[in-house]
Design a protein around this motif. Structure first.
Motif, PDB file in Angstrom:
ATOM      1  N   VAL A  21       0.835  -1.210   0.000  1.00 38.58           N
ATOM      2  CA  VAL A  21       0.000   0.000   0.000  1.00 38.58           C
ATOM      3  C   VAL A  21       0.872   1.264   0.000  1.00 38.58           C
ATOM      4  O   VAL A  21       0.523   2.264  -0.634  1.00 38.58           O
ATOM      5  CB  VAL A  21      -1.010  -0.023   1.174  1.00 38.58           C
ATOM      6  CG1 VAL A  21      -1.949   1.171   1.083  1.00 38.58           C
ATOM      7  CG2 VAL A  21      -1.816  -1.322   1.170  1.00 38.58           C
ATOM      8  N   GLU A  40      11.321   3.457   4.406  1.00 43.78           N
ATOM      9  CA  GLU A  40      11.074   2.053   4.753  1.00 43.78           C
ATOM     10  C   GLU A  40      12.116   1.590   5.769  1.00 43.78           C
ATOM     11  O   GLU A  40      13.318   1.714   5.531  1.00 43.78           O
ATOM     12  CB  GLU A  40      11.128   1.179   3.493  1.00 43.78           C
ATOM     13  CG  GLU A  40      11.275  -0.309   3.725  1.00 43.78           C
ATOM     14  CD  GLU A  40      10.176  -0.921   4.593  1.00 43.78           C
ATOM     15  OE1 GLU A  40       8.987  -0.700   4.322  1.00 43.78           O
ATOM     16  OE2 GLU A  40      10.534  -1.629   5.577  1.00 43.78           O
ATOM     17  N   ALA A  41      11.627   1.010   6.871  1.00 49.20           N
ATOM     18  CA  ALA A  41      12.535   0.583   7.939  1.00 49.20           C
ATOM     19  C   ALA A  41      13.429  -0.580   7.510  1.00 49.20           C
ATOM     20  O   ALA A  41      14.590  -0.662   7.911  1.00 49.20           O
ATOM     21  CB  ALA A  41      11.714   0.187   9.166  1.00 49.20           C
ATOM     22  N   PHE A  58      -4.724 -15.492  -0.349  1.00 49.86           N
ATOM     23  CA  PHE A  58      -6.058 -15.993  -0.689  1.00 49.86           C
ATOM     24  C   PHE A  58      -6.735 -15.077  -1.711  1.00 49.86           C
ATOM     25  O   PHE A  58      -7.848 -15.336  -2.146  1.00 49.86           O
ATOM     26  CB  PHE A  58      -6.934 -16.188   0.555  1.00 49.86           C
ATOM     27  CG  PHE A  58      -6.955 -15.010   1.489  1.00 49.86           C
ATOM     28  CD1 PHE A  58      -7.628 -13.862   1.169  1.00 49.86           C
ATOM     29  CD2 PHE A  58      -6.288 -15.074   2.704  1.00 49.86           C
ATOM     30  CE1 PHE A  58      -7.641 -12.773   2.016  1.00 49.86           C
ATOM     31  CE2 PHE A  58      -6.291 -13.986   3.568  1.00 49.86           C
ATOM     32  CZ  PHE A  58      -6.971 -12.841   3.217  1.00 49.86           C
ATOM     33  N   SER A  59      -6.077 -13.999  -2.080  1.00 45.97           N
ATOM     34  CA  SER A  59      -6.615 -13.163  -3.161  1.00 45.97           C
ATOM     35  C   SER A  59      -5.723 -13.353  -4.393  1.00 45.97           C
ATOM     36  O   SER A  59      -4.492 -13.334  -4.285  1.00 45.97           O
ATOM     37  CB  SER A  59      -6.646 -11.690  -2.740  1.00 45.97           C
ATOM     38  OG  SER A  59      -5.383 -11.280  -2.294  1.00 45.97           O
ATOM     39  N   VAL A 116      11.193   5.426  10.599  1.00 50.80           N
ATOM     40  CA  VAL A 116      10.607   6.656  11.149  1.00 50.80           C
ATOM     41  C   VAL A 116      10.436   6.484  12.660  1.00 50.80           C
ATOM     42  O   VAL A 116       9.895   5.472  13.132  1.00 50.80           O
ATOM     43  CB  VAL A 116       9.257   6.966  10.466  1.00 50.80           C
ATOM     44  CG1 VAL A 116       8.537   8.107  11.171  1.00 50.80           C
ATOM     45  CG2 VAL A 116       9.485   7.286   8.990  1.00 50.80           C
ATOM     46  N   SER A 159       2.547   2.048   7.644  1.00 49.07           N
ATOM     47  CA  SER A 159       3.625   1.219   8.209  1.00 49.07           C
ATOM     48  C   SER A 159       3.134  -0.142   8.678  1.00 49.07           C
ATOM     49  O   SER A 159       3.895  -0.894   9.290  1.00 49.07           O
ATOM     50  CB  SER A 159       4.336   1.981   9.333  1.00 49.07           C
ATOM     51  OG  SER A 159       3.434   2.336  10.342  1.00 49.07           O
ATOM     52  N   MET A 373      -2.883  -1.599   6.005  1.00 50.79           N
ATOM     53  CA  MET A 373      -3.149  -2.488   7.151  1.00 50.79           C
ATOM     54  C   MET A 373      -3.257  -1.698   8.462  1.00 50.79           C
ATOM     55  O   MET A 373      -4.094  -1.989   9.316  1.00 50.79           O
ATOM     56  CB  MET A 373      -1.987  -3.480   7.233  1.00 50.79           C
ATOM     57  CG  MET A 373      -2.161  -4.582   8.212  1.00 50.79           C
ATOM     58  SD  MET A 373      -3.177  -5.866   7.482  1.00 50.79           S
ATOM     59  CE  MET A 373      -3.178  -7.029   8.818  1.00 50.79           C
ATOM     60  N   MET A 384      -5.591  -5.859   0.582  1.00 49.09           N
ATOM     61  CA  MET A 384      -4.741  -4.909  -0.138  1.00 49.09           C
ATOM     62  C   MET A 384      -5.541  -3.975  -1.058  1.00 49.09           C
ATOM     63  O   MET A 384      -5.297  -2.782  -1.146  1.00 49.09           O
ATOM     64  CB  MET A 384      -3.781  -5.695  -1.032  1.00 49.09           C
ATOM     65  CG  MET A 384      -2.387  -5.728  -0.539  1.00 49.09           C
ATOM     66  SD  MET A 384      -1.439  -6.887  -1.527  1.00 49.09           S
ATOM     67  CE  MET A 384      -1.853  -8.409  -0.759  1.00 49.09           C
TER      68      MET A 384
HETATM   69  C1  LIG Z   1       0.070 -13.819   6.472  1.00 46.75           C
HETATM   70  C2  LIG Z   1      -0.756 -12.775   5.794  1.00 46.75           C
HETATM   71  C3  LIG Z   1      -1.451 -13.082   4.639  1.00 46.75           C
HETATM   72  C4  LIG Z   1      -2.219 -12.103   3.989  1.00 46.75           C
HETATM   73  N1  LIG Z   1      -2.887 -12.430   2.852  1.00 46.75           N
HETATM   74  C5  LIG Z   1      -3.587 -11.485   2.188  1.00 46.75           C
HETATM   75  C6  LIG Z   1      -4.242 -11.785   0.952  1.00 46.75           C
HETATM   76  O1  LIG Z   1      -4.247 -12.910   0.493  1.00 46.75           O
HETATM   77  N2  LIG Z   1      -4.894 -10.782   0.307  1.00 46.75           N
HETATM   78  C7  LIG Z   1      -4.948  -9.505   0.798  1.00 46.75           C
HETATM   79  O2  LIG Z   1      -5.534  -8.644   0.155  1.00 46.75           O
HETATM   80  N3  LIG Z   1      -4.372  -9.205   1.983  1.00 46.75           N
HETATM   81  C8  LIG Z   1      -3.686 -10.144   2.682  1.00 46.75           C
HETATM   82  N4  LIG Z   1      -3.078  -9.836   3.875  1.00 46.75           N
HETATM   83  C9  LIG Z   1      -3.360  -8.521   4.518  1.00 46.75           C
HETATM   84  C10 LIG Z   1      -2.591  -7.306   3.938  1.00 46.75           C
HETATM   85  O3  LIG Z   1      -3.052  -7.006   2.652  1.00 46.75           O
HETATM   86  C11 LIG Z   1      -1.103  -7.463   3.946  1.00 46.75           C
HETATM   87  O4  LIG Z   1      -0.652  -7.536   5.274  1.00 46.75           O
HETATM   88  C12 LIG Z   1      -0.353  -6.302   3.260  1.00 46.75           C
HETATM   89  O5  LIG Z   1       1.005  -6.578   3.280  1.00 46.75           O
HETATM   90  C13 LIG Z   1      -0.621  -4.952   3.917  1.00 46.75           C
HETATM   91  O6  LIG Z   1       0.094  -3.978   3.208  1.00 46.75           O
HETATM   92  P1  LIG Z   1       0.576  -2.621   3.878  1.00 46.75           P
HETATM   93  O7  LIG Z   1       1.407  -1.931   2.835  1.00 46.75           O
HETATM   94  O8  LIG Z   1      -0.551  -1.906   4.474  1.00 46.75           O
HETATM   95  O9  LIG Z   1       1.504  -3.056   5.122  1.00 46.75           O
HETATM   96  P2  LIG Z   1       2.815  -3.949   5.184  1.00 46.75           P
HETATM   97  O10 LIG Z   1       2.907  -4.896   4.066  1.00 46.75           O
HETATM   98  O11 LIG Z   1       2.874  -4.494   6.553  1.00 46.75           O
HETATM   99  O12 LIG Z   1       3.994  -2.900   4.980  1.00 46.75           O
HETATM  100  C14 LIG Z   1       4.336  -1.946   5.955  1.00 46.75           C
HETATM  101  C15 LIG Z   1       5.796  -1.558   5.745  1.00 46.75           C
HETATM  102  O13 LIG Z   1       6.117  -0.508   6.665  1.00 46.75           O
HETATM  103  C16 LIG Z   1       7.414  -0.742   7.197  1.00 46.75           C
HETATM  104  N5  LIG Z   1       7.529  -0.044   8.489  1.00 46.75           N
HETATM  105  C17 LIG Z   1       6.976  -0.406   9.684  1.00 46.75           C
HETATM  106  N6  LIG Z   1       7.275   0.514  10.620  1.00 46.75           N
HETATM  107  C18 LIG Z   1       8.027   1.467  10.010  1.00 46.75           C
HETATM  108  C19 LIG Z   1       8.645   2.682  10.455  1.00 46.75           C
HETATM  109  N7  LIG Z   1       8.545   3.109  11.733  1.00 46.75           N
HETATM  110  N8  LIG Z   1       9.345   3.420   9.557  1.00 46.75           N
HETATM  111  C20 LIG Z   1       9.444   3.016   8.254  1.00 46.75           C
HETATM  112  N9  LIG Z   1       8.892   1.868   7.782  1.00 46.75           N
HETATM  113  C21 LIG Z   1       8.180   1.125   8.650  1.00 46.75           C
HETATM  114  C22 LIG Z   1       7.474  -2.263   7.312  1.00 46.75           C
HETATM  115  O14 LIG Z   1       8.814  -2.722   7.381  1.00 46.75           O
HETATM  116  C23 LIG Z   1       6.753  -2.703   6.052  1.00 46.75           C
HETATM  117  O15 LIG Z   1       7.610  -2.891   4.949  1.00 46.75           O
HETATM  118  C24 LIG Z   1      -2.301 -10.794   4.534  1.00 46.75           C
HETATM  119  C25 LIG Z   1      -1.593 -10.502   5.698  1.00 46.75           C
HETATM  120  C26 LIG Z   1      -0.839 -11.468   6.325  1.00 46.75           C
HETATM  121  C27 LIG Z   1      -0.093 -11.102   7.580  1.00 46.75           C
END
Ligand SMILES: Cc1cc2nc3c(=O)[nH]c(=O)nc-3n(C[C@H](O)[C@H](O)[C@H](O)COP(=O)(O)OP(=O)(O)OC[C@H]3O[C@@H](n4cnc5c(N)ncnc54)[C@H](O)[C@@H]3O)c2cc1C
Length: 460
Positions: A21, A40-41, A58-59, A116, A159, A373, A384
């Motif tokens: 995202v 990105e950390a 699962f998507s 951050v 994050s 998330m 996502m």
């Molecule tokens: C096991 C699992 C399976 C999933 N399967 C699906 C699926 O099939 N379909 C679906 O749609 N969704 C799924 N999800 C839910 C969700 O879509 C995913 O978790 C997705 O990765 C979320 O994206 P995001 O970018 O919001 O967060 P994240 O992918 O968690 O990315 C956040 C990023 O921020 C970074 N970060 C954290 N803190 C800091 C900081 N202080 N400073 C800088 N960077 C930082 C992290 O290192 C990370 O790279 C799943 C989740 C999990 C855990």
């Protein structure tokens, strides 16, 4: 106007996190003529997704790729994946996130190893109001070369929550002894069939939780038991009805998710997994090489003895670094207040969530948004594709295009399944999906809302 001048005058948008995202946010921000700075950390993009790289999503691909990101990738001759296929987390990184962050113009905007640590407004502490909105954000981060600071006109906190898993205690606190027993405990979804195999093969392994992570890990442990017969999976769940975890089966429009629940139900029925329901962990005690997982006031009213414990009780947002901002969150879910009724698992456990954007996510701190998330706080149903719609709308909002920010451009798969029903009734969970023009997750939910109640309460 020269390009250099245009860039110099473009609004700067700090994006915290380069997950799916976060990178989508950067693509939308760029399309709007704004300047993204992605911090990105981790050492590389998709750092959190890499930790669960062995897990199959699962998507299918068609729901995992953001449209603005796709437009950027298209300029590089990117070979787009089959829309109907299901990637693993590792494939999501390798085939989508990596090329997006390294082969497109985004490469110049992504800074890895940049954690951050604090966000505020330049010259304004949290208390001070007059003139606040005009002050840029001040973002501090660590990149191994001492503390760094950037200023930005807007901030999108994407994050995630992966790095702050919930603890084992049923009361939301660490169980007594949890810290001391850390060498026998893992959180989230360890790779029990792959790189973590040696830790779990031939062991009695308890998995605590009832969501998709717990179910997926238990299924893998059964597979491990087929290779290493002394492996004994134990499922610890807080609730009294294991069937709630089985999902909507064939009713789930995300077929792979439905199949996961159905496969798990079959393994439980076949006795491949020892089930301990109404198991509310309070104490964890090392006993030689083993671990006593206990419930009750003194931790001794009921217990199991295992070699390893996997805690899969969900995640919570890290709110430390936004403490100096004026943030208003739902007191239970820790998500933006307007979003809570759409995703509260106390009201419904269904996958269906109405698409939403900047208006729902806005904070008392103009220019600051949670997305991805993290925007769901403690709620477990994030997809996502929902996040991609959030950041499309947020980028439009920051650019001042209120009409595009308010528009909903996403049609989500109408999952309309709940996790209440058991056995054969699962195919007709809560009376089946609600009709599409009703803001409800299933027939029971629609009926309850019509009767003036908050919802079907199928998760309770
Ligand atoms: C096991 C699992 C399976 C999933 N399967 C699906 C699926 O099939 N379909 C679906 O749609 N969704 C799924 N999800 C839910 C969700 O879509 C995913 O978790 C997705 O990765 C979320 O994206 P995001 O970018 O919001 O967060 P994240 O992918 O968690 O990315 C956040 C990023 O921020 C970074 N970060 C954290 N803190 C800091 C900081 N202080 N400073 C800088 N960077 C930082 C992290 O290192 C990370 O790279 C799943 C989740 C999990 C855990």
């Amino acid at each position: 106007m020269s390009e250099a001048k245009a860039t110099a005058e473009a609004k700067t948008v700090a994006i915290v996190g380069a997950g799916p995202v976060g990178l989508a946010a950067a693509a939308h921000v760029l399309e709007r003529g704004l300047r993204p700075i992605v911090l990105e950390a981790g050492a590389s993009v998709g750092h959190a997704v890499r930790q669960w790289g062995h897990v199959q999503l699962f998507s299918p691909w068609q729901y995992n790729i953001d449209r603005a990101a796709e437009r950027l990738l298209a300029t590089t001759g990117w070979n787009s994946p089959e829309p109907e296929q299901y990637p693993t987390g590792a494939e999501l990184v390798e085939r989508y996130l990596e090329p997006l962050a390294t082969k497109t113009v985004l490469a110049a905007h992504v800074h890895t190893l940049s954690r951050v640590t604090d966000i505020s407004r330049v010259g304004f502490d949290k208390l001070k109001t007059r003139g606040r909105e005009a002050a840029p954000f001040e973002i501090r981060y660590q990149n191994g070369q001492g503390p760094k600071v950037i200023n930005a006109d807007a901030v999108i906190d994407v994050s995630g929550t992966w790095h702050s898993p919930n603890p084992a205690g049923a009361n939301g606190l660490r169980a007594i002894g949890e810290r001391q027993a850390a060498d026998r405990i893992a959180y989230g979804m360890p790779d029990v069939l792959g790189k973590d195999r040696a830790r779990y093969a031939g062991k009695t392994v308890a998995v605590l939780g009832a969501g998709h992570s717990a179910i997926g890990t238990l299924i893998d442990l059964v597979k491990l038991a087929a290779q290493a017969p002394e492996t004994k999976p134990v499922w610890l769940l807080r609730g009294n009805d294991p069937a709630k975890a089985f999902g909507g089966g064939a009713n789930d429009k995300l077929a792979a998710r439905g199949e996961l629940g159905a496969a798990f139900a079959a393994l439980v029925a076949a006795g491949k997994i020892k089930v301990e329901s109404e198991f509310r962990v309070s104490h964890l005690t090392a006993d030689g090489p083993r671990l006593i997982v206990g419930t009750g006031a003194a931790g001794c009213s009921r217990h199991v003895v295992v070699d390893q414990l996997i805690v899969a009780t969900g995640f919570r947002p890290d709110l430390d670094f936004v403490r100096e901002l004026r943030i208003q969150l739902d007191p239970a879910l820790e998500c933006p207040v307007a979003l809570a009724p759409l995703i509260d698992p106390n009201e419904h456990s269904c996958g269906t969530v109405r698409p939403h954007g900047a208006r729902v996510l806005a904070q008392n701190e103009p220019g600051f948004y949670f997305a991805g998330m993290k925007s769901y706080g403690r709620a477990p149903t994030f997809l996502m594709i929902t996040g991609y719609e959030q950041v499309r709308s947020i980028a439009a909002d920051i650019a001042g295009d209120r009409e595009a920010a308010a528009r909903v451009e996403l049609v989500l798969p109408e999952t309309g399944v709940c996790s209440r029903s058991a056995g054969p009734a699962a195919s007709n969970c809560c009376g089946g999906p609600a009709v599409s023009d009703v803001d409800a997750c299933c027939v029971a939910d629609a009926n309850a809302k019509q009767a003036g109640k908050t919802g079907c309460g199928c998760a309770s």
